[in-house]
Scaffold this active site. Structure first.
Site, PDB file in Angstrom:
ATOM      1  N   ASN A 198      21.276  16.262  11.373  1.00  0.00           N
ATOM      2  CA  ASN A 198      21.497  16.015  12.544  1.00  0.00           C
ATOM      3  C   ASN A 198      20.512  16.485  13.912  1.00  0.00           C
ATOM      4  O   ASN A 198      20.503  16.490  14.573  1.00  0.00           O
ATOM      5  CB  ASN A 198      23.044  16.349  13.219  1.00  0.00           C
ATOM      6  CG  ASN A 198      24.258  15.884  12.057  1.00  0.00           C
ATOM      7  OD1 ASN A 198      24.001  14.853  12.514  1.00  0.00           O
ATOM      8  ND2 ASN A 198      25.374  16.565  12.486  1.00  0.00           N
ATOM      9  N   HIS A 249      15.522  26.308  11.144  1.00  0.00           N
ATOM     10  CA  HIS A 249      15.209  25.357  11.251  1.00  0.00           C
ATOM     11  C   HIS A 249      13.781  26.021  11.863  1.00  0.00           C
ATOM     12  O   HIS A 249      13.103  26.504  13.002  1.00  0.00           O
ATOM     13  CB  HIS A 249      16.062  24.821  12.457  1.00  0.00           C
ATOM     14  CG  HIS A 249      17.145  24.590  12.318  1.00  0.00           C
ATOM     15  ND1 HIS A 249      17.810  23.784  11.261  1.00  0.00           N
ATOM     16  CD2 HIS A 249      18.671  25.339  12.075  1.00  0.00           C
ATOM     17  CE1 HIS A 249      18.816  23.240  10.741  1.00  0.00           C
ATOM     18  NE2 HIS A 249      19.269  24.542  11.665  1.00  0.00           N
TER      19      HIS A 249
END
Length: 277
Positions: free
Chosen positions: A200, A230
């Protein structure tokens, strides 16, 4: 107008994080919080609502049918149930006039679905909202896009077992890895479609920036880490920057960063507060 009636789709770990943050952060209880849950999750949803009680809302309901859920007239609906829920309920929620906050942004890698939701929002006179989720820097990425983007790369690193239950299992012996291994290198569209429970963030970066086909994504199984990492690197006419965010995995679902639930909560709380930052 401030939100007074909130709908939530799903009763899993993401919904629990959202409800806890609302109970602690709302300036005043809402008029109503209503959860749309499957029949098998309905009792769990009721227990969640009762745990947080009147800190959340004066009226707390669980519905297992969408028509009954929408009949409660939510101002805002927060999706906490995955790509299937976006496909099944998104258009109906928007056509009913409720603002829809979607955390499962990877579903929008399907262009036909994204267009259908945008058209439903226009018909309902409302908006489809995508929170940043588990990654940071989406605001500066969106600003840099206006200047012209030259390159956007997202790298997602997770402990090997966090990739269990995904196509990575067929590519790697996840339990035997001794060093970081890249098992996917492609576009954000491919990542979102092939790794819907884990990508996502890639979809959010793509939607805010260069698009699904021009955003490069690398997915890594790394036995040297215990948290989800991330990394976003951007080169544009306005700025060059890199962001690295180390997120703790959700206790309820290690494939999901805990940050994603709090990002959703922030988006919802902003609709109940007179000051938005």
């Amino acid at each position: 107008m401030l939100m007074r009636r909130l709908g939530i789709i799903g009763a899993g770990g993401m919904a629990e994080t959202l409800l806890q943050a609302l109970a602690e952060g709302l300036p005043a209880p809402l008029e109503a919080v209503v959860i749309l849950a499957s029949a098998r999750s309905a009792e769990k949803a009721r227990r969640l609502l009762e745990r947080f009680g009147e800190k959340l809302a004066r009226q707390r309901l669980v519905d297992t049918e969408r028509a009954a859920f929408l009949a409660t007239r939510p101002d805002v609906v927060a999706e906490c149930a995955g790509h299937g829920a976006v496909r099944e309920h998104g258009a109906a929620v928007l056509e009913a006039g409720a603002e829809l906050i979607v955390i499962s942004t990877g579903a929008l890698a399907d262009d036909a679905l994204r267009v259908a939701l945008e058209e439903a929002a226009a018909r309902g006179g409302t908006r489809l909202v995508l929170p940043p989720g588990a990654v940071g820097g989406i605001d500066v990425l969106g600003a840099a896009r206006l200047s012209g983007l030259e390159e956007v790369t997202y790298t997602g690193r997770k402990p090997p077992l966090a990739w269990k239950g995904t196509p990575a299992e067929a590519l790697l012996d996840l339990g035997a890895l001794t060093e970081a291994t890249v098992f996917f290198d492609g576009t954000a569209r491919e990542a979102a479609l092939r790794y819907p429970q884990n990508a996502n963030v890639a979809a959010t970066v793509a939607l805010a920036g260069a698009g699904f086909d021009a955003t490069r994504v690398r997915l890594v199984a790394d036995p040297g880490i215990t948290r989800n990492l991330h990394e976003v690197s951007v080169r544009s006419a306005a700025a060059e920057f890199s962001i690295r965010l180390e997120g703790r995995p959700s206790a309820a679902n290690p494939k999901t960063s805990l940050t994603a639930g709090y990002s959703l909560a922030r988006e919802v709380l902003n609709r109940a507060r007179p000051l938005v930052v």
